[in-house]
Design a protein around this motif. Structure first.
Motif, short mmCIF file in Angstrom:
data_model
loop_
_atom_site.label_atom_id
_atom_site.label_comp_id
_atom_site.label_asym_id
_atom_site.label_seq_id
_atom_site.Cartn_x
_atom_site.Cartn_y
_atom_site.Cartn_z
N ALA A 46 0.75 -1.26 0.00
CA ALA A 46 0.04 0.04 -0.18
C ALA A 46 0.87 1.25 -0.01
CB ALA A 46 -0.84 0.24 1.29
N TYR A 97 3.90 1.74 -0.97
CA TYR A 97 4.58 1.58 -2.42
C TYR A 97 3.43 2.30 -3.59
CZ TYR A 97 8.51 -0.75 -0.26
OH TYR A 97 9.55 -1.13 0.62
N THR A 98 2.45 1.97 -3.35
CA THR A 98 1.34 2.54 -4.40
C THR A 98 1.06 4.21 -3.99
OG1 THR A 98 0.15 0.27 -4.13
CG2 THR A 98 -0.93 2.23 -5.05
N LEU A 112 3.95 5.76 -5.72
CA LEU A 112 3.50 5.72 -7.19
C LEU A 112 2.84 6.95 -7.48
CD1 LEU A 112 3.76 4.43 -9.83
CD2 LEU A 112 1.69 3.37 -9.11
N PHE A 134 8.09 0.81 -8.89
CA PHE A 134 6.96 -0.07 -8.57
C PHE A 134 6.49 -1.27 -9.49
CE2 PHE A 134 2.18 -0.60 -8.67
CZ PHE A 134 1.87 -0.41 -7.29
#
Lengths: 244, 39
Positions: free
Chosen positions: A61, A63-64, A67, A159
């Motif tokens: 979550a 790393y999202t 991004l 990602f």
């Protein structure tokens, strides 16, 4: 005695979020350590899954968020987005490391080894290295715009590793088990109390992660100097836009 | 080794990690490349 300070509504909500995270964490601990039964095959060490899987989820979550914030930074060139990416990456790196350590302890107890050169384990280690590098890149230049731009590019390109980690157990024949809850075709073959412990773990990590992210973000943004550039003693320059 | 020892070790490390995050959120440095706006 110190008088009561007036808290901003943001601060009040953040404290509520922190209290909720602590309460859910207590419930998750009770469910995971007391109420859920030991696994028929793995015994007590299976309880490590109630923290290992939520740690991995929190990392994904995070790393999202990195991004999304990185894309937003490149589009808007606002250092607020860059601060969001930084706060999320700090959370993601710690959670990835935690997932690896917890998985390693579980592996020693159940597989008999601390580490195996398994696709899921190796891809997760690479994921950790990518985002450690991401945090390292942020300090290379004295120009905050340059740092933010470089970080954003790595935050977007890096990602790619997230789905590779997720699908590694399906793409390669691995020692690591396939998804239990997110299995594409099978209904979850899991005891209700175990599912509750796992669910509480997910919620506790998500709430605590959200608290950390928002608290850290507020601190990082507050650090940005007020627009008083030029005043003697004030920060000389505030870079909102990086130069090409 | 007791099966519970692995469990306590893991949960202990998880608790310590979160304690570290709380400390980092409240008192952590605000540097990190793009925050270095002071010359």
């Amino acid at each position: 005695m110190v008088g009561r300070r007036t808290l901003s509504s943001y601060e009040r909500r953040l404290r509520l979020l922190g209290a909720a995270a602590a309460l859910v964490a207590l419930a998750a601990l009770t469910l995971g350590l007391v109420i859920a039964p030991p696994d028929a095959l793995q015994g007590q060490p299976q309880r490590l899954m109630y923290v290992h899987v939520p740690a991995a989820w929190t990392a994904f979550a995070s790393y999202t968020v990195v991004l999304v914030a990185s894309v937003a930074y490149l589009l808007r060139r606002s250092l607020s987005w860059d601060a969001a990416a930084q706060a999320a990456a700090e959370l993601g790196v710690g959670m990835t490391a935690l997932a690896i350590v917890l998985g390693s302890i579980w592996g020693r107890a159940v597989w008999g080894v601390w580490w195996a050169w398994d696709a899921r384990l190796v891809t997760t280690a690479v994921l950790l290295l990518i985002y450690l590098g991401y945090l390292g890149v942020r300090g290379l230049s004295d120009d905050p715009g340059v740092n933010a731009r470089r970080a954003a590019v790595i935050g977007i390109a890096g990602f790619v590793q997230v789905p590779i980690v997720h699908f590694s157990v399906l793409w390669w024949r691995t020692l690591h088990q396939e998804p239990t809850i997110l299995a594409p075709d099978t209904s979850p073959p899991i005891d209700g109390r175990m599912a509750a412990a796992l669910g509480a773990g997910f919620l506790a990590f998500t709430l605590a992660g959200a608290w950390f992210f928002l608290r850290r973000l507020a601190r990082l943004r507050a650090r940005r100097p007020a627009p008083a550039a030029g005043t003697f003693g004030a920060p000389v320059i505030v870079v909102e836009r990086s130069t090409p | 080794v007791s099966e519970w020892l692995w469990v306590w070790a893991g949960y202990g490390i998880a608790a310590a990690t979160w304690a570290g995050y709380v400390a980092w959120a409240l008192h952590g440095p605000t540097t990190g490349g793009s925050r270095r706006t002071e010359r």
